[in-house]
Scaffold this active site. Sequence first.
Site, PDB file in Angstrom:
ATOM      1  N   ASP A 119       0.813  -1.221   0.000  1.00  0.00           N
ATOM      2  CA  ASP A 119       0.000   0.000   0.000  1.00  0.00           C
ATOM      3  C   ASP A 119       0.843   1.265   0.000  1.00  0.00           C
ATOM      4  O   ASP A 119       0.308   2.372  -0.002  1.00  0.00           O
ATOM      5  CB  ASP A 119      -0.966   0.010   1.194  1.00  0.00           C
ATOM      6  CG  ASP A 119      -0.257  -0.150   2.539  1.00  0.00           C
ATOM      7  OD1 ASP A 119       0.952   0.155   2.618  1.00  0.00           O
ATOM      8  OD2 ASP A 119      -0.906  -0.581   3.504  1.00  0.00           O
ATOM      9  N   GLY A 120       2.171   1.110   0.031  1.00  0.00           N
ATOM     10  CA  GLY A 120       3.037   2.288  -0.007  1.00  0.00           C
ATOM     11  C   GLY A 120       3.117   3.063   1.292  1.00  0.00           C
ATOM     12  O   GLY A 120       3.687   4.161   1.317  1.00  0.00           O
ATOM     13  N   ASP A 246      19.779  -4.546  -2.946  1.00  0.00           N
ATOM     14  CA  ASP A 246      18.993  -3.311  -3.088  1.00  0.00           C
ATOM     15  C   ASP A 246      19.045  -2.466  -1.817  1.00  0.00           C
ATOM     16  O   ASP A 246      18.573  -1.325  -1.822  1.00  0.00           O
ATOM     17  CB  ASP A 246      17.541  -3.623  -3.454  1.00  0.00           C
ATOM     18  CG  ASP A 246      16.883  -4.585  -2.477  1.00  0.00           C
ATOM     19  OD1 ASP A 246      17.315  -5.756  -2.453  1.00  0.00           O
ATOM     20  OD2 ASP A 246      15.961  -4.182  -1.750  1.00  0.00           O
TER      21      ASP A 246
END
Length: 478
Positions: A119-120, A246
């Site tokens: 959902d960020g 990352d």
Amino acid sequence: MKLNEIKLTNPYLKLPEECYTRVQPTPLKKTFLIHANEALAKVLDIDIEELYSDAFVDFVNGALQLEGSDTFAMCYAGHQFGFYVPRLGDGRAINIGTVNHLHFQLKGAGQTRYSRSGDGRAVLRSSIREYLMSEAMHGLGIETTRALALIGSEQQVIREDWETTAIVLRISPSWVRFGTFEYFAHKKKLIELEALADYAIAESYPHLVGEENCYLHFFTEVVGKTARLMAEWQAVGFNHGVMNTDNMSIAGLTIDYGPYAFLDDYDINNICNHTDTKGRYSFGNQPSIGEWNLKTLMQALSPLINMEKMEKILAHYGRLYTEHILYLMGKKLGLDKLKSKDGELITHLFGMMQGLTIDYTLFFRTLSHYNGERTALLKLGLYHKPMNDWLDSYDKRLEENSSTTQERQEKMLKTNPKFVLKNYMLQEAIDAAEEGDFTLVDVLFNIAQNPYDEHEAYERWAGVTPDVFKNKKLSCSS
């Protein structure tokens, strides 16, 4: 400088469009300021009173965009627990612009193209952890991202349970990752790969711009910075928990604070991430994982740099790491100058601490007061003989020091922190914050900025971690 006087630039957007996706933040509802970093505001030349304005909360919430803002999410890939994932990217972070070569980023500001099924959003507990720990690492003198502000909200999202949301305004001289290079290399996008290398050099290694063989020198610098960072983590007892490529900074910074931990009792096998079932990212594995990640970077850079030359550079990683960890441990032990046999003393020390399960930070702080009287140190372990044996060796080594006992103690007290932000301390602040009390956030932030000070009112946090809280594993959503 007033908020409305800030003019943002966006140098990353000069790269090919595949490197990013423009996206607008999605503001949270019913937001409020939890904490602002006045020291960092001074670095940015932002007036302190601006931090406490409604406009600043709107800015951190993504509801107010300043002059020059052009918001975007960065695209990258990465090896996660050793397996390559072809596209990751900023799934809950949105870049909003650059001031004085420092990049502003909102973490928890809503969905992006790279959010996948997420959902960020960021929840309050993880946001408090990152806000405090990034400043703690800065306070310890370790290269890191920092945060200018933390805001809360009444808006909720579901994680393990329903939780309130928050946004951290993160600041960094670079957000480029090893995985950023992997993305373009694996897709064989060599124009983008070269452009990214040129950007990273200009951003983080400007002294290399225009140099012959600048890409090889660039890789050399990254190898050295990574070796140094790993040594610094080990020296302070910091376990990152999720060293995927990352999450590795091309600029040698500590980034992406998730299921991290400072050691409670010294344990070379400590695992702080409950997802890490095989211990890939255990405390003791961090230096070798740093090298493993550099090998993936080497592969990604191979279209630009001769592989054999990079292999020769990477072959120095172990030596660089060893030299720096010995240097740092020598400082922690108060040694004037390293000698050839000091490695044996340090190895003996780690073995003794492992066997006695001694609190790592407390041991070195107690040792900083050592004047030959052993009582305080002997109390740290159940059995006295291993400690006495090591102290016998340490006493003989101190005889070779040129400094006085007082001079050694003074240096050690400036090298060995009295406080690190252990997870149980952070959890106290989180528990209070979830009830609307942010007092401990402010207290721990002050301790984070001044870890070598006495802070006598909080003496209980300088002692051994209570058994019930020791060595807890955390999730990646932490």
